[in-house]
Write a protein that holds these residues in place. Structure first.
Motif, short mmCIF file in Angstrom:
data_model
loop_
_atom_site.label_atom_id
_atom_site.label_comp_id
_atom_site.label_asym_id
_atom_site.label_seq_id
_atom_site.Cartn_x
_atom_site.Cartn_y
_atom_site.Cartn_z
N TYR A 76 0.87 -1.18 0.00
CA TYR A 76 0.00 0.00 0.00
C TYR A 76 0.90 1.22 0.00
O TYR A 76 1.86 1.30 0.76
CB TYR A 76 -0.90 0.00 1.23
N ARG A 77 0.62 2.17 -0.85
CA ARG A 77 1.49 3.34 -1.04
C ARG A 77 0.93 4.57 -0.35
O ARG A 77 -0.27 4.77 -0.28
CB ARG A 77 1.65 3.65 -2.53
N VAL A 78 1.84 5.39 0.15
CA VAL A 78 1.52 6.68 0.73
C VAL A 78 2.45 7.71 0.11
O VAL A 78 3.66 7.47 0.00
CB VAL A 78 1.73 6.68 2.27
N ARG A 79 1.90 8.82 -0.33
CA ARG A 79 2.74 9.92 -0.84
C ARG A 79 3.12 10.78 0.35
O ARG A 79 2.27 11.46 0.93
CB ARG A 79 1.97 10.72 -1.89
N LEU A 80 4.37 10.72 0.72
CA LEU A 80 4.84 11.37 1.94
C LEU A 80 5.31 12.80 1.70
O LEU A 80 5.99 13.08 0.71
CB LEU A 80 5.99 10.59 2.57
#
Length: 109
Positions: A76-80
């Motif tokens: 699962y990706r998160v744009r930090l």
């Protein structure tokens, strides 16, 4: 909002909260609560405080429980945003992609 169970599942309470006009919800929970929200694509934003010390064992797992993703392609990706120091701790803030197709296994842009 009343739910049938003492620990209701998201499919029971999230629609009830939306129906009551709730558009933002801060969730402070355990690893399983966080994993369930992420796996069901019910989370859109993440604020994660990382302390300058480590605790944990089987009774106190990490901030997120099992997601069923064992390979990077399934993550699962998160744009930090850039990390922010708060005293000796670090605040990580990020956004989950809005489209379900981008949430798992998608390229970071």
């Amino acid at each position: 909002i009343a739910c049938a169970a003492a620990r209701p599942e998201q499919p029971e309470y999230l629609p009830a909260l939306r129906g009551a006009g709730v558009r933002a919800l801060l969730v402070e929970g355990g690893a399983q609560v966080h994993a369930n929200l992420i796996a069901q694509l019910a989370a859109d934003e993440l604020f994660l405080y990382v302390a300058g010390c480590m605790l944990g064992d089987d009774a106190a797992p990490a901030w997120c429980g099992p997601l069923g993703a064992q390979h990077l392609d399934d993550a699962y990706r998160v744009r930090l945003d850039p990390p922010q120091m708060i005293g000796e701790d670090v605040l990580l803030h990020g956004w989950f992609p809005p489209a379900p197709a981008l949430a798992r296994g998608a390229e970071r842009k």
